[in-house]
Design a protein around this motif. Structure first.
Motif, PDB file in Angstrom:
ATOM      1  N   PRO A  66       7.429 -78.925 -19.533  1.00 43.82           N
ATOM      2  CA  PRO A  66       6.103 -78.675 -20.066  1.00 43.82           C
ATOM      3  C   PRO A  66       6.057 -77.429 -20.912  1.00 43.82           C
ATOM      4  O   PRO A  66       6.821 -76.494 -20.724  1.00 43.82           O
ATOM      5  CB  PRO A  66       5.247 -78.507 -18.788  1.00 43.82           C
ATOM      6  N   LYS A  67       5.127 -77.415 -21.860  1.00 46.90           N
ATOM      7  CA  LYS A  67       4.939 -76.255 -22.709  1.00 46.90           C
ATOM      8  C   LYS A  67       3.768 -75.423 -22.187  1.00 46.90           C
ATOM      9  O   LYS A  67       2.900 -75.904 -21.477  1.00 46.90           O
ATOM     10  CB  LYS A  67       4.658 -76.700 -24.148  1.00 46.90           C
ATOM     11  N   GLN A  68       3.768 -74.134 -22.581  1.00 44.70           N
ATOM     12  CA  GLN A  68       2.644 -73.280 -22.241  1.00 44.70           C
ATOM     13  C   GLN A  68       1.401 -73.758 -22.979  1.00 44.70           C
ATOM     14  O   GLN A  68       1.481 -74.230 -24.096  1.00 44.70           O
ATOM     15  CB  GLN A  68       2.955 -71.832 -22.640  1.00 44.70           C
ATOM     16  N   PRO A  69       0.213 -73.632 -22.359  1.00 44.46           N
ATOM     17  CA  PRO A  69      -1.004 -73.996 -23.054  1.00 44.46           C
ATOM     18  C   PRO A  69      -1.199 -73.164 -24.311  1.00 44.46           C
ATOM     19  O   PRO A  69      -0.684 -72.052 -24.422  1.00 44.46           O
ATOM     20  CB  PRO A  69      -2.103 -73.704 -22.005  1.00 44.46           C
ATOM     21  N   ARG A  70      -1.982 -73.694 -25.225  1.00 48.05           N
ATOM     22  CA  ARG A  70      -2.157 -73.020 -26.499  1.00 48.05           C
ATOM     23  C   ARG A  70      -2.866 -71.676 -26.330  1.00 48.05           C
ATOM     24  O   ARG A  70      -2.530 -70.689 -26.974  1.00 48.05           O
ATOM     25  CB  ARG A  70      -2.960 -73.930 -27.430  1.00 48.05           C
ATOM     26  N   ASN A  71      -3.918 -71.605 -25.481  1.00 50.88           N
ATOM     27  CA  ASN A  71      -4.673 -70.376 -25.280  1.00 50.88           C
ATOM     28  C   ASN A  71      -4.777 -70.067 -23.785  1.00 50.88           C
ATOM     29  O   ASN A  71      -5.821 -70.269 -23.169  1.00 50.88           O
ATOM     30  CB  ASN A  71      -6.078 -70.499 -25.888  1.00 50.88           C
ATOM     31  N   PRO A  72      -3.712 -69.582 -23.172  1.00 51.31           N
ATOM     32  CA  PRO A  72      -3.764 -69.316 -21.740  1.00 51.31           C
ATOM     33  C   PRO A  72      -4.580 -68.069 -21.432  1.00 51.31           C
ATOM     34  O   PRO A  72      -4.576 -67.088 -22.166  1.00 51.31           O
ATOM     35  CB  PRO A  72      -2.286 -69.120 -21.382  1.00 51.31           C
ATOM     36  N   ILE A  73      -5.330 -68.095 -20.312  1.00 49.69           N
ATOM     37  CA  ILE A  73      -5.998 -66.890 -19.822  1.00 49.69           C
ATOM     38  C   ILE A  73      -4.982 -66.189 -18.935  1.00 49.69           C
ATOM     39  O   ILE A  73      -4.734 -66.596 -17.820  1.00 49.69           O
ATOM     40  CB  ILE A  73      -7.271 -67.260 -19.040  1.00 49.69           C
ATOM     41  N   SER A  74      -4.380 -65.153 -19.419  1.00 48.23           N
ATOM     42  CA  SER A  74      -3.269 -64.547 -18.711  1.00 48.23           C
ATOM     43  C   SER A  74      -3.398 -63.044 -18.676  1.00 48.23           C
ATOM     44  O   SER A  74      -4.291 -62.442 -19.283  1.00 48.23           O
ATOM     45  CB  SER A  74      -1.950 -64.939 -19.374  1.00 48.23           C
ATOM     46  N   ARG A  75      -2.481 -62.430 -17.913  1.00 52.05           N
ATOM     47  CA  ARG A  75      -2.461 -60.974 -17.791  1.00 52.05           C
ATOM     48  C   ARG A  75      -2.269 -60.324 -19.164  1.00 52.05           C
ATOM     49  O   ARG A  75      -2.860 -59.279 -19.455  1.00 52.05           O
ATOM     50  CB  ARG A  75      -1.321 -60.579 -16.842  1.00 52.05           C
ATOM     51  N   THR A  76      -1.473 -60.927 -20.012  1.00 45.74           N
ATOM     52  CA  THR A  76      -1.238 -60.362 -21.336  1.00 45.74           C
ATOM     53  C   THR A  76      -2.523 -60.299 -22.146  1.00 45.74           C
ATOM     54  O   THR A  76      -2.824 -59.293 -22.797  1.00 45.74           O
ATOM     55  CB  THR A  76      -0.189 -61.196 -22.084  1.00 45.74           C
ATOM     56  N   ARG A  77      -3.301 -61.364 -22.114  1.00 48.20           N
ATOM     57  CA  ARG A  77      -4.565 -61.379 -22.855  1.00 48.20           C
ATOM     58  C   ARG A  77      -5.547 -60.361 -22.298  1.00 48.20           C
ATOM     59  O   ARG A  77      -6.255 -59.673 -23.042  1.00 48.20           O
ATOM     60  CB  ARG A  77      -5.175 -62.783 -22.813  1.00 48.20           C
ATOM     61  N   ILE A  78      -5.614 -60.251 -20.972  1.00 49.41           N
ATOM     62  CA  ILE A  78      -6.511 -59.276 -20.355  1.00 49.41           C
ATOM     63  C   ILE A  78      -6.106 -57.857 -20.735  1.00 49.41           C
ATOM     64  O   ILE A  78      -6.958 -57.010 -21.053  1.00 49.41           O
ATOM     65  CB  ILE A  78      -6.516 -59.452 -18.829  1.00 49.41           C
ATOM     66  N   GLU A  79      -4.813 -57.583 -20.715  1.00 48.65           N
ATOM     67  CA  GLU A  79      -4.347 -56.247 -21.097  1.00 48.65           C
ATOM     68  C   GLU A  79      -4.713 -55.933 -22.546  1.00 48.65           C
ATOM     69  O   GLU A  79      -5.083 -54.806 -22.879  1.00 48.65           O
ATOM     70  CB  GLU A  79      -2.835 -56.146 -20.903  1.00 48.65           C
ATOM     71  N   THR A  80      -4.608 -56.939 -23.399  1.00 48.92           N
ATOM     72  CA  THR A  80      -4.972 -56.728 -24.801  1.00 48.92           C
ATOM     73  C   THR A  80      -6.452 -56.408 -24.942  1.00 48.92           C
ATOM     74  O   THR A  80      -6.843 -55.467 -25.653  1.00 48.92           O
ATOM     75  CB  THR A  80      -4.632 -57.975 -25.626  1.00 48.92           C
ATOM     76  N   VAL A  81      -7.299 -57.167 -24.254  1.00 45.45           N
ATOM     77  CA  VAL A  81      -8.746 -56.931 -24.326  1.00 45.45           C
ATOM     78  C   VAL A  81      -9.095 -55.553 -23.775  1.00 45.45           C
ATOM     79  O   VAL A  81      -9.890 -54.800 -24.368  1.00 45.45           O
ATOM     80  CB  VAL A  81      -9.491 -58.039 -23.554  1.00 45.45           C
ATOM     81  N   VAL A  82      -8.505 -55.187 -22.633  1.00 50.05           N
ATOM     82  CA  VAL A  82      -8.812 -53.895 -22.005  1.00 50.05           C
ATOM     83  C   VAL A  82      -8.365 -52.744 -22.895  1.00 50.05           C
ATOM     84  O   VAL A  82      -9.111 -51.775 -23.118  1.00 50.05           O
ATOM     85  CB  VAL A  82      -8.137 -53.812 -20.621  1.00 50.05           C
TER      86      VAL A  82
END
Length: 448
Positions: free
Chosen positions: A43-59
């Motif tokens: 399986p491939k990763q989802p196109r827009n995962p809600i992940s720790r990386t995204r949260i760190e970027t937003v914070v």
């Protein structure tokens, strides 16, 4: 064998078996049906995962934005207090913090070095706060108003929450406000009374703790989502492997039934040299197909012309003692994946075997027709029909694999569909569609 009839067909070409369901974004595309090579690979990763990386970027970007806003707010007050500070530190300290805030902004945008830059800002601020009383021109002179560092306290605690582990971040959110409260009660900090200094300390501590709680809650939530997502992908990969195993089982069952069992039946019924020769040829074909099944890689999506499939089916039909009237349309530009071609060929051969073995009643030999044509789905339709004795589809035992495994499930695994219509005394018609088509709900005939 009667001569083939020809008719013109529109040029068609398609890359793989698909079914006509709109995609999720409503673009009207189609989804692959059957086993795809991407699924076998994993399986491939989802196109827009809600992940720790995204949260760190937003914070990090939020902290950078807040830092810029509070720095601009503190700038006029800092300029008003420059003359009260020692000449070197009046410029060096604000410059160091400005460079630090700028580095945080760049790191947040580039997503590189965020922890290092925010940690540096937190430490520089704490050093500036501790050294504030010692860097005044006249330490005994009472400062008019609050030190400009007050407006940067929230920025420093936010940077500490991003950069430091939880324990050290908690310590910092207490240490920095307490240091400011002590400075605030000094003459160089405005000479506030203990109550006012305590209120400022409590306010900065509560605000820092709230920011810290929000950041670490988001991190824990993102980590839980990542764990759940990883677990879901693992389960999906397991389901795909199980599906691949089931498809392979169907293929092996089909080969065993079509080739091995049919060869045994033909050999057992061989009562003439011609029948024995036919049984020998079927045995040779069975060995070839078993070897080919072991060597063909899974998920092969290479394309083959439909004319090549037509030639293979013609050659297979020529080997039967009973003649088939072959009707086809010109489909020179039509291609299909190799796995679909193999499935259609094997299902067509099995349908012809069933007709030869079961359609006759021993008195009158029925007529048999094999037709191939392009269909509305951009694929092909194969129809094997006879005027034989027919049968009742509801009376077919479940252990009989010829119709269910060798034809229907085999074609379905390649992205197509197969329907068997039969009635006692009125013959049998097997229709194979690729790719699969939606069959009319009001069709009066009962499929197997």
């Amino acid at each position: 064998m009667a001569a083939a009839k020809s008719a013109a067909a529109p040029p068609l070409r398609f890359p793989r078996a698909e079914r006509g369901n709109p995609d999720k974004n409503g673009s009207g595309g189609t989804e692959p049906l059957g086993l795809d090579s991407d699924l076998i690979a994993g399986p491939k990763q989802p196109r827009n995962p809600i992940s720790r990386t995204r949260i760190e970027t937003v914070v990090s970007r939020s902290v950078a934005g807040v830092g810029v806003i509070f720095s601009l707010q503190a700038l006029p007050i800092m300029l008003a207090q420059v003359h009260l500070r020692l000449p070197i530190m009046a410029i060096a300290m604000p410059l160091a913090l400005a460079v630090g805030i700028g580095a945080v902004v760049i790191a947040a945008v580039a997503k590189v070095g965020v922890r290092a830059t925010t940690g540096t800002v937190a430490l520089v601020y704490l050093a500036a706060l501790v050294s504030w009383p010692f860097l005044m021109v006249d330490p005994s002179a009472v400062l008019d108003g609050k030190p400009w560092l007050w407006y940067m306290c929230t920025v420093a605690t936010s940077c500490a929450a991003v950069a430091f582990p939880l324990v050290w971040a908690v310590i910092y959110t207490f240490l920095a406000p307490i240091a400011y409260g002590i400075v605030r009660t000094q003459p160089s900090g405005g000479g506030a009374d203990v109550l006012l200094g305590s209120l400022d300390t409590a306010y900065a501590t509560i605000l820092g703790q709230v920011i810290l709680i929000i950041i670490f809650t988001l991190r824990q939530t993102a980590a839980a989502v990542d764990a759940a997502q990883t677990n879901a992908l693992h389960q999906y990969a397991t389901a795909v492997r199980q599906h691949a195993t089931e498809v392979e089982r169907v293929q092996v069952d089909s080969i065993v039934h079509d080739s091995v069992l049919a060869t045994f039946l033909a050999a057992a019924a061989a009562g003439s040299p011609k029948a024995a020769q036919l049984a020998s040829g079927m045995a040779s074909d069975a060995l070839t197909r078993l070897n080919d099944a072991a060597m063909v890689p899974a998920g092969d999506d290479s394309l083959v012309p439909l004319n090549a499939l037509t030639v293979r089916i013609r050659e297979a039909a020529d080997k039967f003692t009973a003649p088939f009237t072959f009707v086809e349309c010109e489909m020179d530009t039509l291609s299909l994946p190799v796995h679909a071609s193999d499935a259609l060929f094997a299902a067509s051969v099995q349908a012809m075997v069933n007709s030869v073995q079961h359609a006759g009643d021993g008195i009158v030999e029925p007529s048999r027709t094999l037709s191939m044509r392009a269909n509305a789905q951009g694929g092909c339709t194969i129809e094997i029909a006879d005027t034989g004795v027919g049968f009742d589809p509801e009376q077919v035992p479940s252990e009989r694999l010829g119709l269910r495994i060798s034809i229907q499930e085999r074609v379905a695994s390649a992205g197509g569909s197969a329907r068997i219509y039969s009635e006692i005394g009125r013959g049998t018609t097997i229709t194979i569609e690729w790719p699969a088509d939606e069959w009319p709900a009001d069709n009066a005939e009962v499929p197997v």
